[in-house]
Write an enzyme that holds these catalytic residues in place. Structure first.
Site, short mmCIF file in Angstrom:
data_model
loop_
_atom_site.label_atom_id
_atom_site.label_comp_id
_atom_site.label_asym_id
_atom_site.label_seq_id
_atom_site.Cartn_x
_atom_site.Cartn_y
_atom_site.Cartn_z
N HIS A 11 0.84 -1.19 0.00
CA HIS A 11 0.00 0.00 0.00
C HIS A 11 0.88 1.24 0.00
O HIS A 11 2.09 1.17 0.20
CB HIS A 11 -0.83 0.07 1.29
CG HIS A 11 -1.65 -1.12 1.60
ND1 HIS A 11 -3.01 -1.16 1.42
CD2 HIS A 11 -1.33 -2.33 2.15
CE1 HIS A 11 -3.50 -2.32 1.84
NE2 HIS A 11 -2.49 -3.05 2.28
N GLU B 30 2.64 -0.89 4.34
CA GLU B 30 2.41 0.47 3.87
C GLU B 30 3.74 1.17 3.63
O GLU B 30 4.62 1.15 4.49
CB GLU B 30 1.63 1.28 4.93
CG GLU B 30 0.25 0.76 5.23
CD GLU B 30 -0.83 1.36 4.34
OE1 GLU B 30 -0.48 2.11 3.40
OE2 GLU B 30 -2.01 1.08 4.60
N HIS C 254 -2.37 -2.93 -3.47
CA HIS C 254 -3.75 -2.78 -3.01
C HIS C 254 -4.69 -2.66 -4.21
O HIS C 254 -5.81 -3.18 -4.20
CB HIS C 254 -3.86 -1.55 -2.11
CG HIS C 254 -5.05 -1.54 -1.22
ND1 HIS C 254 -5.34 -0.48 -0.39
CD2 HIS C 254 -6.05 -2.43 -1.00
CE1 HIS C 254 -6.46 -0.74 0.28
NE2 HIS C 254 -6.90 -1.91 -0.08
N ASP D 250 -3.33 2.41 -4.94
CA ASP D 250 -1.97 2.27 -4.41
C ASP D 250 -1.42 0.86 -4.63
O ASP D 250 -2.21 -0.08 -4.76
CB ASP D 250 -1.93 2.65 -2.92
CG ASP D 250 -2.93 1.89 -2.04
OD1 ASP D 250 -4.08 1.69 -2.47
OD2 ASP D 250 -2.55 1.52 -0.92
#
Length: 194
Positions: free
Chosen positions: A39, A121, A157, A167
């Site tokens: 992400h 992330e 994602h 993303d």
């Protein structure tokens, strides 16, 4: 932080800064962790280095702190890991637990990707390149996870929630993960053979 990482039986990486998120639960019994989802996140959008990500993942985001926060402060979300622009690795949920990162999602016919994935992330956005040190830490982390779990795929994602998520975006360089694909293929073949 160097890029030599280790992991304990609960899926905690001691080299990462651990910040406990309440936004997790148990994975379904008997579920293999076989997917990594990449992400991006920046809070406020396009701004880096502040406390917004941590505040969001720990349910402490102040809705008055930025106009954007008013619409998201009530979300209960998390990820297993965040890699900051400077390469700092943070962990919010042990890998053995289910982090709430993917939302409504499916991969290769399986829904609820949170059940069987690890969410990573990258501090960034769809609008600019990631840093070299982020790729270095990401590569080390993926190698570690692939040794610990039967990881068969690495996806964005956007791959598991097409039309809903974009993303890690067009600036994410998938070629930098090219050497890791052999590890994934080996794991995938092992799961087919067993």
């Amino acid at each position: 932080m160097g890029t030599t990482l280790s992991i304990d039986p609960q899926g905690l990486v001691p080299e990462a800064e651990f910040i406990a998120s309440p936004n997790f639960d148990d994975r379904p019994a008997g579920t293999d962790i076989c997917l990594i989802v990449i992400h991006n996140i920046s809070l406020p959008p396009g701004e880096y280095g502040g406390p917004g990500i941590t505040e969001l993942f720990t349910n402490q985001l102040d809705p008055a702190g930025h106009p954007y926060y008013a619409g998201i402060h009530q979300l209960k979300v998390s990820a297993h890991f965040v890699i900051r622009r400077d390469g700092c690795l943070q962990q919010f949920v042990p890998c053995a637990a289910r982090a709430w990162h993917a939302g409504t999602s499916s991969w290769q016919g399986r829904e609820r990707c949170n059940d069987f994935s690890i969410g990573i992330e990258l501090e960034g956005s769809d609008d600019e390149a990631y840093t070299q040190v982020q790729y270095q830490v990401l590569e080390a982390l993926i190698k570690l996870l692939a040794l610990q779990y039967p990881i068969c795929d690495i996806v964005g994602h956007s791959d598991i929630a097409p039309g809903r998520k974009t993303d890690p975006g067009p600036f994410f360089d998938w070629e930098k993960l090219g050497d890791l694909r052999a590890v994934m293929e080996k794991n995938s073949q092992s799961s087919i053979d067993s």
